[in-house]
Design a protein around this motif. Sequence first.
Motif, PDB file in Angstrom:
ATOM      1  N   GLU A  16       0.830  -1.206   0.000  1.00 32.95           N
ATOM      2  CA  GLU A  16       0.000   0.000   0.000  1.00 32.95           C
ATOM      3  C   GLU A  16       0.866   1.257   0.000  1.00 32.95           C
ATOM      4  OE1 GLU A  16      -3.964  -1.497   2.316  1.00 32.95           O
ATOM      5  OE2 GLU A  16      -2.108  -1.358   3.461  1.00 32.95           O
ATOM      6  N   ARG A  52      -9.798  -4.678   0.563  1.00 33.13           N
ATOM      7  CA  ARG A  52      -8.764  -3.645   0.746  1.00 33.13           C
ATOM      8  C   ARG A  52      -7.835  -3.603  -0.466  1.00 33.13           C
ATOM      9  NH1 ARG A  52      -4.977  -4.902   5.490  1.00 33.13           N
ATOM     10  NH2 ARG A  52      -3.113  -4.272   4.400  1.00 33.13           N
ATOM     11  N   LEU A  56      -6.671  -0.819  -4.368  1.00 28.88           N
ATOM     12  CA  LEU A  56      -5.349  -0.317  -4.749  1.00 28.88           C
ATOM     13  C   LEU A  56      -5.285  -0.080  -6.253  1.00 28.88           C
ATOM     14  CD1 LEU A  56      -2.938  -2.550  -2.645  1.00 28.88           C
ATOM     15  CD2 LEU A  56      -3.543  -0.149  -2.244  1.00 28.88           C
TER      16      LEU A  56
END
Length: 114
Positions: A16, A52, A56
Motif C-alpha cells: 500500500e 482492501r 489499490l
Amino acid sequence: MVILTGDTHGEFERIEEFCEEYETTPEDVIVILGDAGINYWLNSRDLELKERLARLPVTIFCIHGNHEERPEELRSYEEMTWREGMVLFEPDYANLLFAQDGEVYDFDGKKALV
C-alpha cells in the motif's frame, strides 16, 4: 512498471505504501513470488483483505505458495487470459490475479514461465 516482491503472508502495508509513493496505476503490476496470504483463512478475514487490495491502483499477480489455498480449489474463481497466459481471478476483485502452473506470461516482451 512491473515490480517483484517476495512473500507478503497477508501483510500488505508495504505494498500500500509503495502504491502511494510511486503513484501506481492499474497498468502497473506487482508480482508476489509466493505466499501472498490472500486465501489463507478461507473466511471473512480473507474477504476483508481482498476488498482492501481491490481498492489499490495496481494489478497484483500472485504465484501461489504453501501458506494459502490454491484458487483452483475455490468455486469463486474464474479463468481468463492475461498477458498471453491463463490466470484465475474473482470478478469482485479483478485486480487480484493468480498464476496457473505451467503458463507463460508476457511482461513487455519478456516471457516468464510459472
